[in-house]
Design a protein around this motif. Sequence first.
Motif, PDB file in Angstrom:
ATOM      1  N   SER A  19       0.987  -1.219  -0.084  1.00  0.00           N
ATOM      2  CA  SER A  19       0.081   0.051  -0.025  1.00  0.00           C
ATOM      3  C   SER A  19       0.822   1.197  -0.105  1.00  0.00           C
ATOM      4  CB  SER A  19      -0.885   0.117   1.275  1.00  0.00           C
ATOM      5  OG  SER A  19      -1.626   1.179   1.258  1.00  0.00           O
ATOM      6  N   LYS A  22       2.141   1.708  -3.482  1.00  0.00           N
ATOM      7  CA  LYS A  22       1.025   2.269  -4.406  1.00  0.00           C
ATOM      8  C   LYS A  22       0.790   3.649  -4.223  1.00  0.00           C
ATOM      9  CE  LYS A  22      -2.653  -0.418  -5.116  1.00  0.00           C
ATOM     10  NZ  LYS A  22      -3.968  -1.120  -5.134  1.00  0.00           N
ATOM     11  N   GLN A  23       0.780   4.178  -2.956  1.00  0.00           N
ATOM     12  CA  GLN A  23       0.688   5.523  -2.643  1.00  0.00           C
ATOM     13  C   GLN A  23       2.065   6.231  -3.156  1.00  0.00           C
ATOM     14  OE1 GLN A  23      -1.354   6.538   1.009  1.00  0.00           O
ATOM     15  NE2 GLN A  23      -1.127   4.367   1.302  1.00  0.00           N
ATOM     16  N   SER A  24       3.175   5.899  -2.792  1.00  0.00           N
ATOM     17  CA  SER A  24       4.306   6.682  -3.277  1.00  0.00           C
ATOM     18  C   SER A  24       4.790   6.792  -4.627  1.00  0.00           C
ATOM     19  CB  SER A  24       5.645   6.220  -2.244  1.00  0.00           C
ATOM     20  OG  SER A  24       5.991   4.989  -2.596  1.00  0.00           O
ATOM     21  N   GLU A  26       2.878   7.345  -7.084  1.00  0.00           N
ATOM     22  CA  GLU A  26       2.254   8.614  -7.841  1.00  0.00           C
ATOM     23  C   GLU A  26       2.712   9.719  -7.134  1.00  0.00           C
ATOM     24  OE1 GLU A  26      -2.131   8.243  -6.677  1.00  0.00           O
ATOM     25  OE2 GLU A  26      -2.307   6.140  -7.463  1.00  0.00           O
ATOM     26  N   ASP A  70      -3.395  -6.256  -1.410  1.00  0.00           N
ATOM     27  CA  ASP A  70      -4.440  -5.071  -1.062  1.00  0.00           C
ATOM     28  C   ASP A  70      -5.096  -5.104   0.303  1.00  0.00           C
ATOM     29  OD1 ASP A  70      -3.721  -3.164  -3.354  1.00  0.00           O
ATOM     30  OD2 ASP A  70      -5.129  -4.525  -4.682  1.00  0.00           O
ATOM     31  N   PHE A  73      -4.277  -0.761   4.128  1.00  0.00           N
ATOM     32  CA  PHE A  73      -3.940   0.558   3.765  1.00  0.00           C
ATOM     33  C   PHE A  73      -3.027   1.212   4.721  1.00  0.00           C
ATOM     34  CE2 PHE A  73      -4.867   5.117   3.415  1.00  0.00           C
ATOM     35  CZ  PHE A  73      -4.542   5.637   2.504  1.00  0.00           C
ATOM     36  N   CYS A  74      -2.007   1.723   4.034  1.00  0.00           N
ATOM     37  CA  CYS A  74      -0.866   2.433   5.026  1.00  0.00           C
ATOM     38  C   CYS A  74      -1.287   3.979   5.190  1.00  0.00           C
ATOM     39  CB  CYS A  74       0.338   2.327   4.278  1.00  0.00           C
ATOM     40  SG  CYS A  74       1.810   2.794   5.019  1.00  0.00           S
ATOM     41  N   LYS A  75      -1.442   4.291   6.467  1.00  0.00           N
ATOM     42  CA  LYS A  75      -1.819   5.464   6.957  1.00  0.00           C
ATOM     43  C   LYS A  75      -0.399   6.210   7.254  1.00  0.00           C
ATOM     44  CE  LYS A  75      -6.153   4.723   8.548  1.00  0.00           C
ATOM     45  NZ  LYS A  75      -7.247   4.953   9.760  1.00  0.00           N
ATOM     46  N   GLU A  78       0.137   7.409   3.695  1.00  0.00           N
ATOM     47  CA  GLU A  78      -0.566   8.465   3.541  1.00  0.00           C
ATOM     48  C   GLU A  78      -0.134  10.093   3.912  1.00  0.00           C
ATOM     49  OE1 GLU A  78      -5.391   9.071   3.587  1.00  0.00           O
ATOM     50  OE2 GLU A  78      -4.520   8.276   5.625  1.00  0.00           O
ATOM     51  N   VAL A  81       2.842  11.252   2.037  1.00  0.00           N
ATOM     52  CA  VAL A  81       2.528  11.904   0.596  1.00  0.00           C
ATOM     53  C   VAL A  81       1.768  13.074   0.643  1.00  0.00           C
ATOM     54  CG1 VAL A  81       0.728  11.321  -1.188  1.00  0.00           C
ATOM     55  CG2 VAL A  81       2.302   9.458  -0.767  1.00  0.00           C
ATOM     56  N   LYS A  82       0.733  13.105   1.629  1.00  0.00           N
ATOM     57  CA  LYS A  82       0.342  14.508   1.986  1.00  0.00           C
ATOM     58  C   LYS A  82       1.233  15.722   2.177  1.00  0.00           C
ATOM     59  CE  LYS A  82      -4.102  12.962   3.625  1.00  0.00           C
ATOM     60  NZ  LYS A  82      -5.210  12.967   4.582  1.00  0.00           N
TER      61      LYS A  82
END
Length: 165
Positions: A19, A22-24, A26, A70, A73-75, A78, A81-82
């Motif tokens: 996760s 996947k977020q990083s 982008e 999947d 979900f890696c908070k 998250e 990334v924010k």
Amino acid sequence: MAMNSLKDVYIDQIQDLYSACKQSIEATTALGQATEDKELGEAMAAGSAGIADGMQKLEQICSDHGVNPDGEFCKGMEGLVKEAHAHALDEEFGDSDVRDAMIITQYQRMVHYALAGYGCLVAFANRLKLDGDAAILQECLDQTYDGDRHMTEIATKGGVNAAAA
């Protein structure tokens, strides 16, 4: 899922790292597109490719263990990334060299999360005697360290930080 064994922790953390990747990916792509320094842009593109490669390897390990990558979900990622968006992409910069220095900072924060994740997974796989997994994860860890070191070199020896100063 209840955490009843090291294997449960191992699977949970593989899914968490998947996760995170996947977020990083982008955010890394967006950071790379925002760079002005050619060497930095190339390194960011290589970083995105490395993340994608790591994701494929994590998918394969999950498949070998009969689990969905999947599942988590890696908070933590998250939040990173924010932060990358807030400090490197959405922030106004009067100088592109200063933005490039910030891009390196934010990228390395995300990379360090991955380093911790891969490091723990290697240790878990070794303890669980999952030699094939351990070898794959060690390769991912080594590649991530190499990317992090290269980014430091771009900042310090390549001149991004000097130009930003």
